[in-house]
Design a protein around this motif. Sequence first.
Motif, short mmCIF file in Angstrom:
data_model
loop_
_atom_site.label_atom_id
_atom_site.label_comp_id
_atom_site.label_asym_id
_atom_site.label_seq_id
_atom_site.Cartn_x
_atom_site.Cartn_y
_atom_site.Cartn_z
N PRO A 224 0.83 -1.21 0.00
CA PRO A 224 0.00 0.00 0.00
C PRO A 224 0.87 1.26 0.00
CG PRO A 224 -0.83 -1.59 1.58
CD PRO A 224 0.48 -2.12 1.10
N GLU A 225 0.46 2.24 -0.76
CA GLU A 225 1.25 3.47 -0.93
C GLU A 225 1.61 4.11 0.41
OE1 GLU A 225 3.49 5.71 -3.28
OE2 GLU A 225 2.12 4.18 -4.07
N ALA A 226 0.65 4.10 1.34
CA ALA A 226 0.85 4.76 2.63
C ALA A 226 1.94 4.09 3.48
CB ALA A 226 -0.45 4.79 3.41
N LEU A 227 2.28 2.85 3.13
CA LEU A 227 3.25 2.11 3.95
C LEU A 227 4.64 2.05 3.31
CD1 LEU A 227 1.10 -0.90 5.21
CD2 LEU A 227 1.45 1.33 6.26
N LYS A 228 4.79 2.64 2.14
CA LYS A 228 6.08 2.53 1.45
C LYS A 228 7.22 3.28 2.13
CE LYS A 228 4.32 1.37 -3.13
NZ LYS A 228 4.19 1.77 -4.56
N THR A 229 6.87 4.16 3.04
CA THR A 229 7.90 4.88 3.80
C THR A 229 7.92 4.45 5.27
OG1 THR A 229 6.33 6.69 4.19
CG2 THR A 229 7.82 6.89 2.29
N HIS A 230 7.23 3.38 5.57
CA HIS A 230 7.19 2.87 6.95
C HIS A 230 8.60 2.45 7.39
CE1 HIS A 230 6.16 0.35 10.42
NE2 HIS A 230 4.97 0.91 10.42
N THR A 249 0.62 -6.16 9.56
CA THR A 249 -0.47 -6.77 8.80
C THR A 249 -1.77 -6.00 9.00
OG1 THR A 249 0.53 -8.97 9.01
CG2 THR A 249 -1.81 -8.89 8.47
N LYS A 250 -2.02 -5.57 10.22
CA LYS A 250 -3.22 -4.79 10.52
C LYS A 250 -3.20 -3.46 9.76
CE LYS A 250 -6.00 -3.17 14.41
NZ LYS A 250 -6.08 -3.00 15.89
N LEU A 251 -2.04 -2.80 9.76
CA LEU A 251 -1.89 -1.54 9.02
C LEU A 251 -2.11 -1.76 7.52
CD1 LEU A 251 1.23 0.22 10.59
CD2 LEU A 251 -1.13 1.06 10.60
N TRP A 252 -1.51 -2.83 7.00
CA TRP A 252 -1.62 -3.16 5.58
C TRP A 252 -3.10 -3.32 5.20
CZ3 TRP A 252 3.02 -5.40 2.88
CH2 TRP A 252 2.77 -5.69 1.54
N LYS A 253 -3.83 -4.05 6.04
CA LYS A 253 -5.26 -4.29 5.79
C LYS A 253 -6.04 -2.96 5.79
CE LYS A 253 -8.50 -7.61 5.55
NZ LYS A 253 -8.48 -8.75 4.63
#
Length: 256
Positions: A224-230, A249-253
């Motif tokens: 997910p785009e929002a997690l690419k800088t995690h 996993t919860k964030l990804w979902k």
Amino acid sequence: MSVRAKKHLGQHFLTDENIAKNIVDGLSYENKNQILEVGPGMGVLTKYLLEKDAEIFVAEIDTESIEYLKSHFPKLEEQHFIGDFLKLNLAESFKGQVSIIGNFPYNISSQILFKIIDYYDQVPEMVGMFQKEVAERTAAVPRTKDYGILSVLVQALYDVKYLFTVHENVFNPPPKVKSGVIRLTRNPKEGLAGNEVLFKRIVKAGFGQRRKKLSNSWKALDIPEALKTHEFMDKRAEELSVEDFIAFTKLWKEHS
């Protein structure tokens, strides 16, 4: 009458009575009246299990072993023999909870663990003897060479305790490696419910190229785009705890 150990079935019969008793005593027997022993062989664990206040079932595919068990343990009736564990539908075979125990054949030990995971809701506890390497991988902690897919998938659902090591000379025939006895105790982790399939994909992909950063390992999963800088993207899989994988996993979902 005795049973000939068969190499193709991965059979190594335990001969030490004290070790057998210690394995059986590893289960808690609290509020559990059904116990399934996998691969009983000549019944070195079975005889101690039959002393417990529980209904004992055995999963065995070796016809020679089955005949031996029937002749030596009359308490085991026909309905207590349930065939191949790996082909078993536990939900159909058992009403309610069932604990698992066994001196597991080395050649299917990982498959047994994954089977237990699949029936997590029905299996509250397991005590088993595995090849030492498999036992250590199951109980491994982050930032160690043994920590990997098996460690994370099992520990996401169970607390794992390495109980003791068993040496080669207490088996007939003796294996070429040492064995390890571990206990799994069901302990649901917050946040995994409903995300099991995604969790497995994330864990398996993460360790698929364990030397690479997770930004590379997870690329094929369409992050997910929002997690690419995690912050996890700059880490390797072995640096993440089980709780980290569950939280991610919860964030990804949430962002999918």
